[in-house]
Design a protein around this motif. Structure first.
Motif, PDB file in Angstrom:
ATOM      1  N   THR A 166       0.990  -1.101  -0.034  1.00  0.00           N
ATOM      2  CA  THR A 166       0.131  -0.119  -0.009  1.00  0.00           C
ATOM      3  C   THR A 166       1.215   1.561   0.115  1.00  0.00           C
ATOM      4  OG1 THR A 166      -1.540  -1.435   1.180  1.00  0.00           O
ATOM      5  CG2 THR A 166      -2.135   1.058   1.157  1.00  0.00           C
ATOM      6  N   ILE A 167       1.914   1.470   0.602  1.00  0.00           N
ATOM      7  CA  ILE A 167       2.726   2.274   0.993  1.00  0.00           C
ATOM      8  C   ILE A 167       3.056   3.127   0.122  1.00  0.00           C
ATOM      9  CG2 ILE A 167       4.551   3.253   2.671  1.00  0.00           C
ATOM     10  CD1 ILE A 167       3.549   1.594   4.930  1.00  0.00           C
ATOM     11  N   ASN A 168       4.218   1.386  -0.613  1.00  0.00           N
ATOM     12  CA  ASN A 168       4.994   1.609  -2.252  1.00  0.00           C
ATOM     13  C   ASN A 168       4.050   1.966  -2.925  1.00  0.00           C
ATOM     14  OD1 ASN A 168       7.426   0.407  -1.693  1.00  0.00           O
ATOM     15  ND2 ASN A 168       7.201  -1.045  -1.416  1.00  0.00           N
ATOM     16  N   GLN A 169       2.855   1.547  -3.096  1.00  0.00           N
ATOM     17  CA  GLN A 169       1.942   2.523  -4.466  1.00  0.00           C
ATOM     18  C   GLN A 169       1.448   3.385  -4.877  1.00  0.00           C
ATOM     19  OE1 GLN A 169      -1.089  -0.155  -4.207  1.00  0.00           O
ATOM     20  NE2 GLN A 169      -0.362  -2.224  -4.686  1.00  0.00           N
ATOM     21  N   ALA A 170       1.216   4.225  -3.279  1.00  0.00           N
ATOM     22  CA  ALA A 170       1.243   5.702  -2.846  1.00  0.00           C
ATOM     23  C   ALA A 170       2.436   6.483  -3.305  1.00  0.00           C
ATOM     24  CB  ALA A 170       0.514   5.627  -2.008  1.00  0.00           C
ATOM     25  N   PHE A 171       3.131   6.125  -2.968  1.00  0.00           N
ATOM     26  CA  PHE A 171       4.782   6.898  -3.438  1.00  0.00           C
ATOM     27  C   PHE A 171       5.005   6.907  -4.883  1.00  0.00           C
ATOM     28  CE2 PHE A 171       5.505   7.036   1.416  1.00  0.00           C
ATOM     29  CZ  PHE A 171       5.280   8.485   1.650  1.00  0.00           C
ATOM     30  N   ASP A 172       4.666   5.402  -5.290  1.00  0.00           N
ATOM     31  CA  ASP A 172       5.485   5.537  -6.729  1.00  0.00           C
ATOM     32  C   ASP A 172       4.280   5.783  -7.080  1.00  0.00           C
ATOM     33  OD1 ASP A 172       7.134   3.881  -5.747  1.00  0.00           O
ATOM     34  OD2 ASP A 172       5.763   2.329  -6.396  1.00  0.00           O
ATOM     35  N   ARG A 173       2.515   6.552  -7.036  1.00  0.00           N
ATOM     36  CA  ARG A 173       2.014   6.988  -8.018  1.00  0.00           C
ATOM     37  C   ARG A 173       1.805   8.622  -8.067  1.00  0.00           C
ATOM     38  NH1 ARG A 173      -5.079   6.586  -6.888  1.00  0.00           N
ATOM     39  NH2 ARG A 173      -5.611   7.946  -7.954  1.00  0.00           N
ATOM     40  N   TYR A 174       2.226   8.763  -6.998  1.00  0.00           N
ATOM     41  CA  TYR A 174       2.527  10.822  -7.197  1.00  0.00           C
ATOM     42  C   TYR A 174       3.778  10.817  -6.877  1.00  0.00           C
ATOM     43  CZ  TYR A 174      -2.492  10.736  -5.094  1.00  0.00           C
ATOM     44  OH  TYR A 174      -4.197  10.404  -5.477  1.00  0.00           O
ATOM     45  N   GLU A 175       4.705  10.178  -7.041  1.00  0.00           N
ATOM     46  CA  GLU A 175       6.304  10.366  -7.235  1.00  0.00           C
ATOM     47  C   GLU A 175       7.101  11.313  -8.193  1.00  0.00           C
ATOM     48  OE1 GLU A 175      11.028   8.592  -7.496  1.00  0.00           O
ATOM     49  OE2 GLU A 175       9.003   7.000  -7.532  1.00  0.00           O
TER      50      GLU A 175
END
Length: 523
Positions: free
Chosen positions: A514-523
């Motif tokens: 969940t955390i990685n997906q969120a950071f990757d989405r808005y990086e």
């Protein structure tokens, strides 16, 4: 310096009802009620001095004259603190100070007074009433103006039994030439009723929602006879002593939660808004965005902060609250806000502050703010609420991350604004931009969460257009990592977004995807 304050008119108030409140609706504005500087008239003969109360007693009870000698229960005194440390020490000793003499007529009401013999950039004389056993600090200048007698505080002796002290007090007003101030002595009304009422402010974001002004101090007095009470969460207050004259009421924006809202021109930790003269039964006040500007903004900031402190602890979870003695300053002419936490010991280059504050810089001479709210063009409840909870979110982060982190962050913010002219957050490429990224992601996210909860909407997101992404927190929040869990990651060592992502994974390994997906989405 007196030209810094905007003098606005029209304090609007109306009534409210609650069981036990029986006084009529009252409008507390009038052509004579101003929020500038108080204008004093002639000095009056204080009916509460020992000599005047003794003369009144002897006048009513001549047979007791030889057996009763009154002794002072309190001193009417004035202090002249030289700076913040002395002022704070007096406050810590329980001294309730007011900046104008209490035994003068008021030609024109106002929110503040400055003795003409005191330099404008120094603290003016502070007037107070203290008990006779008060331990006066040797290093703080003070003068005893009068010795006073209050019957409810006098030692009980046989010689004082059978005396109608209310009648003695009223007679003292007559003998001192103040009879016109007295209200009719009707049994069951003024003599037996403590002042009470309700202070409210209107939030019109969704309709006309009338909220109690919570935890603020209501103060009233007639001469040196004072009463103070804090409002409850719904804005109701009740004093603990009775009066027989109309009283001068004011709101003192030193909240029971510990934070103070300033300034009042006269470099004091908490602003004061006068409510003028009103009934000894109490006064009800309804404030809205059409009321006097400073009064309205103070009430909204007060409520936003009170609510923020409450919402930092829910369901057994906790976000660290701002420091207990937080000092919030409101600037009606600035459009930008910041949380330099100066009173908490954060060091900031004075030349940078000068560029940032402009004409307001001299106000830092004696008292230091923690939060500086720029309220230019923010004249409704929701916009002031937003600005306040954003900066309070920073204050919570400061408590967790510490001074070293905060000095780096605040320097980045101030330098970015001063060098760019408008880009207070920089562009994401400067040295130490990671401090700003983490701090502003949190503040905009938390502001959004609190706004959505308050107004029951999910259609508003703050800060989403900047180079950092508070949407990351909103995304993981929607998937189970709430604001309390996110706050745990905001430690001193977390100085950029990569550190933040790693810390969240370290704290919540079960949510790595969940955390990685969120950071990757808005990086």
């Amino acid at each position: 310096m007196k030209n810094l304050i905007l003098v606005l008119a029209a304090l609007l108030a109306a009534s409210c009802t609650k069981s036990g409140l029986e006084h009529d609706a009252r409008i507390v504005s009038s052509p004579d009620l101003d929020h500038g500087m108080i204008e004093l008239g002639e000095r009056l003969d204080d009916p509460y001095t020992v000599g005047n109360m003794e003369a009144s007693l002897n006048d009513l009870y001549p047979t007791k004259a030889e057996r009763v000698v009154l002794s002072a229960t309190h001193y009417y005194v004035r202090f002249l603190p030289t700076g913040e440390a002395q002022y704070d020490r007096l406050e810590a000793m329980g001294v309730e100070m007011i900046d104008h003499p209490l035994d003068y007529s008021i030609v024109k009401e106002g929110d503040y007074y400055h003795d003409p013999e005191i330099d404008d950039e120094s603290i003016t004389w502070q007037y107070a009433v203290v008990s006779c056993d008060f331990p006066f600090p040797a290093d703080i200048r003070h003068e005893i103006v009068d010795e006073c007698f209050f019957a409810e505080n006098a030692p009980q002796t046989k010689a004082l039994e059978g005396i109608d002290w209310e009648a003695v007090e009223r007679n003292s007003y007559v003998l001192t030439g103040n009879a016109a101030m007295l209200k009719p002595a009707t049994k069951g009304s003024y003599p037996e009723t403590c002042p009470s009422g309700r202070i409210t402010v209107v939030d019109d974001y969704n309709g006309q929602n009338e909220c109690g002004v919570a935890g603020v101090q209501v103060s009233c007095n007639s001469f040196v006879k004072f009463a103070h009470a804090y409002t409850d969460k719904d804005g109701y207050y009740k004093m603990n002593r009775t009066f027989t004259t109309d009283l001068r009421y004011r709101l003192v924006f030193k909240n029971e939660k510990g934070f103070g809202i300033g300034f009042n021109l006269l470099l004091i930790p908490a602003s004061i808004s006068t409510l003028g003269k009103n009934s000894p039964l109490g006064v009800n006040v309804r404030v809205d965005k059409f009321s006097e500007e400073k009064l309205f903004s103070r009430c909204v900031v007060n409520n936003a902060a009170y609510e923020y402190y409450e919402r930092c602890k829910e369901d057994g979870c906790k976000i660290k609250t701002p420091p207990g003695n937080l000092r919030i300053w409101l600037f009606q002419l600035l459009s930008r806000s910041s949380s330099p936490m100066l009173q908490q010991g954060i060091l900031v280059d004075n030349s940078i502050l000068k560029e940032y504050l402009g004409i307001y810089l001299p106000l830092l001479k004696l008292f230091l703010p923690d939060i500086m709210l720029g309220l230019k063009d923010r004249n409704d409840y929701a916009s002031i609420y937003n600005e306040t909870v954003h900066e309070l979110s920073h204050a919570s982060h400061f408590v967790q991350a510490g001074k070293q982190y905060w000095e780096t962050f605040i320097k980045f913010i101030l330098v970015s604004y001063v060098t760019s002219g408008w880009m207070i957050f920089g562009n994401g490429t400067e040295e130490n931009h990671g401090y700003c990224e983490v701090a502003e992601m949190w503040a905009f996210y938390h502001q959004t969460k609190l706004f959505r909860d308050r107004y029951r909407t999910n259609s508003v997101t703050f800060g989403g257009s900047y180079w950092f992404s508070p949407q990351i927190f909103l995304n993981i929040d929607q998937r189970g990592i709430d604001r309390f869990r996110i706050f745990r990651a905001l430690r001193a060592e977390i100085t950029d977004v990569e550190d933040l992502q790693s810390e969240l994974i370290n704290l919540y390994p079960e949510s790595r995807s969940t955390i990685n997906q969120a950071f990757d989405r808005y990086e």
